[in-house]
Design a protein around this motif. Structure first.
Motif, PDB file in Angstrom:
ATOM      1  N   SER A 142      28.473  -9.422  22.617  1.00 53.50           N
ATOM      2  CA  SER A 142      29.396 -10.172  23.465  1.00 53.50           C
ATOM      3  C   SER A 142      28.941 -11.612  23.612  1.00 53.50           C
ATOM      4  CB  SER A 142      29.521  -9.508  24.835  1.00 53.50           C
ATOM      5  OG  SER A 142      28.280  -9.514  25.488  1.00 53.50           O
ATOM      6  N   GLY A 143      29.911 -12.477  23.880  1.00 52.77           N
ATOM      7  CA  GLY A 143      29.584 -13.875  24.117  1.00 52.77           C
ATOM      8  C   GLY A 143      29.570 -14.741  22.877  1.00 52.77           C
ATOM      9  N   TYR A 144      29.879 -14.155  21.735  1.00 57.55           N
ATOM     10  CA  TYR A 144      29.889 -14.904  20.480  1.00 57.55           C
ATOM     11  C   TYR A 144      31.185 -14.648  19.723  1.00 57.55           C
ATOM     12  CZ  TYR A 144      24.833 -15.368  21.105  1.00 57.55           C
ATOM     13  OH  TYR A 144      23.587 -15.656  21.595  1.00 57.55           O
ATOM     14  N   TYR A 145      31.468 -15.553  18.798  1.00 57.64           N
ATOM     15  CA  TYR A 145      32.478 -15.289  17.782  1.00 57.64           C
ATOM     16  C   TYR A 145      31.764 -14.857  16.507  1.00 57.64           C
ATOM     17  CZ  TYR A 145      36.869 -16.669  19.957  1.00 57.64           C
ATOM     18  OH  TYR A 145      37.990 -16.707  20.732  1.00 57.64           O
ATOM     19  N   TRP A 146      32.397 -13.933  15.799  1.00 60.07           N
ATOM     20  CA  TRP A 146      31.832 -13.349  14.580  1.00 60.07           C
ATOM     21  C   TRP A 146      32.764 -13.693  13.423  1.00 60.07           C
ATOM     22  CZ3 TRP A 146      27.076 -11.639  15.398  1.00 60.07           C
ATOM     23  CH2 TRP A 146      26.722 -11.422  16.735  1.00 60.07           C
ATOM     24  N   SER A 147      32.179 -14.241  12.365  1.00 56.89           N
ATOM     25  CA  SER A 147      32.965 -14.956  11.364  1.00 56.89           C
ATOM     26  C   SER A 147      32.825 -14.359   9.965  1.00 56.89           C
ATOM     27  CB  SER A 147      32.510 -16.417  11.308  1.00 56.89           C
ATOM     28  OG  SER A 147      32.516 -17.018  12.581  1.00 56.89           O
ATOM     29  N   TRP A 148      33.808 -14.713   9.151  1.00 56.50           N
ATOM     30  CA  TRP A 148      33.770 -14.429   7.711  1.00 56.50           C
ATOM     31  C   TRP A 148      33.960 -15.739   6.958  1.00 56.50           C
ATOM     32  CZ3 TRP A 148      32.183  -9.887   5.862  1.00 56.50           C
ATOM     33  CH2 TRP A 148      32.270  -8.765   6.692  1.00 56.50           C
ATOM     34  N   ILE A 149      33.137 -15.931   5.953  1.00 55.05           N
ATOM     35  CA  ILE A 149      33.159 -17.123   5.103  1.00 55.05           C
ATOM     36  C   ILE A 149      33.004 -16.648   3.670  1.00 55.05           C
ATOM     37  CG2 ILE A 149      31.811 -19.185   4.463  1.00 55.05           C
ATOM     38  CD1 ILE A 149      31.143 -19.386   7.513  1.00 55.05           C
ATOM     39  N   ARG A 150      33.655 -17.317   2.734  1.00 59.89           N
ATOM     40  CA  ARG A 150      33.518 -16.900   1.350  1.00 59.89           C
ATOM     41  C   ARG A 150      33.171 -18.072   0.459  1.00 59.89           C
ATOM     42  NH1 ARG A 150      39.601 -15.274  -0.800  1.00 59.89           N
ATOM     43  NH2 ARG A 150      40.393 -17.408  -1.098  1.00 59.89           N
ATOM     44  N   GLN A 151      32.667 -17.733  -0.736  1.00 62.18           N
ATOM     45  CA  GLN A 151      32.251 -18.747  -1.696  1.00 62.18           C
ATOM     46  C   GLN A 151      32.605 -18.275  -3.097  1.00 62.18           C
ATOM     47  OE1 GLN A 151      27.976 -19.622  -1.768  1.00 62.18           O
ATOM     48  NE2 GLN A 151      28.458 -21.768  -2.165  1.00 62.18           N
ATOM     49  N   PRO A 152      33.663 -18.818  -3.690  1.00 66.20           N
ATOM     50  CA  PRO A 152      33.997 -18.476  -5.080  1.00 66.20           C
ATOM     51  C   PRO A 152      32.854 -18.864  -6.006  1.00 66.20           C
ATOM     52  CG  PRO A 152      35.819 -19.595  -3.999  1.00 66.20           C
ATOM     53  CD  PRO A 152      34.640 -19.736  -3.096  1.00 66.20           C
ATOM     54  N   PRO A 153      32.770 -18.225  -7.170  1.00 65.68           N
ATOM     55  CA  PRO A 153      31.667 -18.500  -8.095  1.00 65.68           C
ATOM     56  C   PRO A 153      31.556 -19.983  -8.436  1.00 65.68           C
ATOM     57  CG  PRO A 153      32.934 -16.603  -8.839  1.00 65.68           C
ATOM     58  CD  PRO A 153      33.674 -17.187  -7.678  1.00 65.68           C
ATOM     59  N   GLY A 154      30.378 -20.545  -8.210  1.00 66.48           N
ATOM     60  CA  GLY A 154      30.124 -21.938  -8.556  1.00 66.48           C
ATOM     61  C   GLY A 154      30.818 -22.955  -7.674  1.00 66.48           C
ATOM     62  N   LYS A 155      31.394 -22.503  -6.581  1.00 62.69           N
ATOM     63  CA  LYS A 155      32.151 -23.418  -5.728  1.00 62.69           C
ATOM     64  C   LYS A 155      31.574 -23.469  -4.316  1.00 62.69           C
ATOM     65  CE  LYS A 155      36.437 -23.046  -8.316  1.00 62.69           C
ATOM     66  NZ  LYS A 155      37.915 -22.852  -8.244  1.00 62.69           N
ATOM     67  N   GLY A 156      32.288 -24.174  -3.426  1.00 61.79           N
ATOM     68  CA  GLY A 156      31.819 -24.386  -2.073  1.00 61.79           C
ATOM     69  C   GLY A 156      32.241 -23.286  -1.114  1.00 61.79           C
ATOM     70  N   LEU A 157      31.988 -23.538   0.149  1.00 61.05           N
ATOM     71  CA  LEU A 157      32.201 -22.560   1.205  1.00 61.05           C
ATOM     72  C   LEU A 157      33.575 -22.711   1.834  1.00 61.05           C
ATOM     73  CD1 LEU A 157      28.693 -23.188   2.741  1.00 61.05           C
ATOM     74  CD2 LEU A 157      29.379 -21.081   1.582  1.00 61.05           C
ATOM     75  N   GLU A 158      34.195 -21.583   2.124  1.00 58.65           N
ATOM     76  CA  GLU A 158      35.520 -21.559   2.749  1.00 58.65           C
ATOM     77  C   GLU A 158      35.496 -20.648   3.957  1.00 58.65           C
ATOM     78  OE1 GLU A 158      38.623 -19.869   0.393  1.00 58.65           O
ATOM     79  OE2 GLU A 158      40.213 -20.428   1.800  1.00 58.65           O
ATOM     80  N   TRP A 159      35.883 -21.179   5.096  1.00 59.35           N
ATOM     81  CA  TRP A 159      35.965 -20.387   6.318  1.00 59.35           C
ATOM     82  C   TRP A 159      37.209 -19.524   6.296  1.00 59.35           C
ATOM     83  CZ3 TRP A 159      39.424 -20.550  10.574  1.00 59.35           C
ATOM     84  CH2 TRP A 159      38.964 -19.906  11.735  1.00 59.35           C
ATOM     85  N   ILE A 160      37.048 -18.226   6.557  1.00 61.80           N
ATOM     86  CA  ILE A 160      38.167 -17.288   6.507  1.00 61.80           C
ATOM     87  C   ILE A 160      38.745 -17.037   7.895  1.00 61.80           C
ATOM     88  CG2 ILE A 160      38.847 -14.923   5.959  1.00 61.80           C
ATOM     89  CD1 ILE A 160      36.559 -14.908   3.862  1.00 61.80           C
ATOM     90  N   GLY A 161      37.868 -16.759   8.860  1.00 55.88           N
ATOM     91  CA  GLY A 161      38.342 -16.473  10.199  1.00 55.88           C
ATOM     92  C   GLY A 161      37.233 -15.917  11.062  1.00 55.88           C
ATOM     93  N   GLU A 162      37.578 -15.620  12.314  1.00 54.49           N
ATOM     94  CA  GLU A 162      36.576 -15.165  13.275  1.00 54.49           C
ATOM     95  C   GLU A 162      37.207 -14.293  14.345  1.00 54.49           C
ATOM     96  OE1 GLU A 162      35.011 -18.806  14.963  1.00 54.49           O
ATOM     97  OE2 GLU A 162      36.863 -19.208  16.066  1.00 54.49           O
ATOM     98  N   ILE A 163      36.340 -13.543  15.049  1.00 55.59           N
ATOM     99  CA  ILE A 163      36.787 -12.666  16.122  1.00 55.59           C
ATOM    100  C   ILE A 163      35.699 -12.608  17.184  1.00 55.59           C
ATOM    101  CG2 ILE A 163      35.833 -10.544  15.050  1.00 55.59           C
ATOM    102  CD1 ILE A 163      38.437  -9.130  16.007  1.00 55.59           C
TER     103      ILE A 163
END
Lengths: 107, 118
Positions: B30-51
């Motif tokens: 509790s008290g935090y957001y929990w996130s998903w982030i992805r990284q395609p091969p050889g590329k940068g970071l992309e934020w997906i979402g959080e809960i």
């Protein structure tokens, strides 16, 4: 979405050098700017948060500055373990966005 | 010590649903957001979402129509489902904890490689 632009995209340097990476936001993000280091095959690791606050356990040779739209990450004296890819990230507004990365290579 | 352990199917066919789970060990959910982030091969970071622990979500609008992030507080777990995957969804997917204050990711899972291929 807020666009984050890092420069340079790649950088060659030697152990002991001082290097600076810049990050520019497409609109003002106050100090909601974080820096991460990523090594091949590993998850990113936070170095700096809130533009200039050093994460616990991160060596003091790393420092960050800036506010608004322009930010910098500096490494005062490069060590071998610093050769990696660095990303800035804005956490001012969702969707959070990252810069394209700066790959720091050994000269 | 706070750790995130993640798992899920690594090979999918186009049109299938990607499903990943991340479990928290050694800390408070509790008290935090929990996130998903992805990284395609050889590329940068992309934020997906959080809960957060109550189920309040924020999604990346570019994926929102295919995306569901859910939480199971009884197990200290949160999950990602992405429907109708294509090859463009091939990436390493990371789960993470968003720290309060300047909303930075301070704890990361080790990553799960997901490949979409027919």
């Amino acid at each position: 979405d807020i666009q984050m632009t890092q420069s340079p995209s790649s950088l060659s340097a030697s152990v002991g050098d001082r290097v600076t990476i810049t990050c520019r936001a497409s609109q003002t993000i106050s100090r909601y700017l974080n820096w991460y280091q990523q090594k091949p095959g590993k998850a990113p690791k936070v170095l700096i948060h809130g533009a200039s606050s050093l994460e616990s356990g991160v060596p003091s040779r790393f420092s960050g500055s800036g506010s608004g739209t322009d930010f910098t990450l500096s490494i005062s004296s490069l060590q071998l373990e610093d050769f990696a890819t660095y990303y800035c990230q804005q956490s001012y507004r969702t969707p959070y966005t990252f810069g394209q990365g700066t790959k720091l290579e050994i000269k | 010590q706070v750790q995130l352990q993640q798992w899920g199917a690594g090979l999918l066919k186009p049109s299938e649903t990607l499903s990943l789970t991340c479990a928290l060990y050694g800390g408070s959910f509790s008290g935090y957001y929990w996130s998903w982030i992805r990284q395609p091969p050889g590329k940068g970071l992309e934020w997906i979402g959080e809960i957060d622990h109550s189920g309040s979500t924020n999604y990346n609008p570019s994926r929102k129509s295919r995306l569901t992030i859910s939480v199971d507080t009884s197990k200290n777990q949160f999950s990602l489902k992405l429907s109708s995957v294509t090859a463009a969804d091939t990436a390493v997917y990371y789960c993470g904890r968003k720290n309060r204050g300047y909303d930075y990711m301070d704890v990361w899972g080790s990553g799960t490689t997901v490949t979409v291929s027919s």
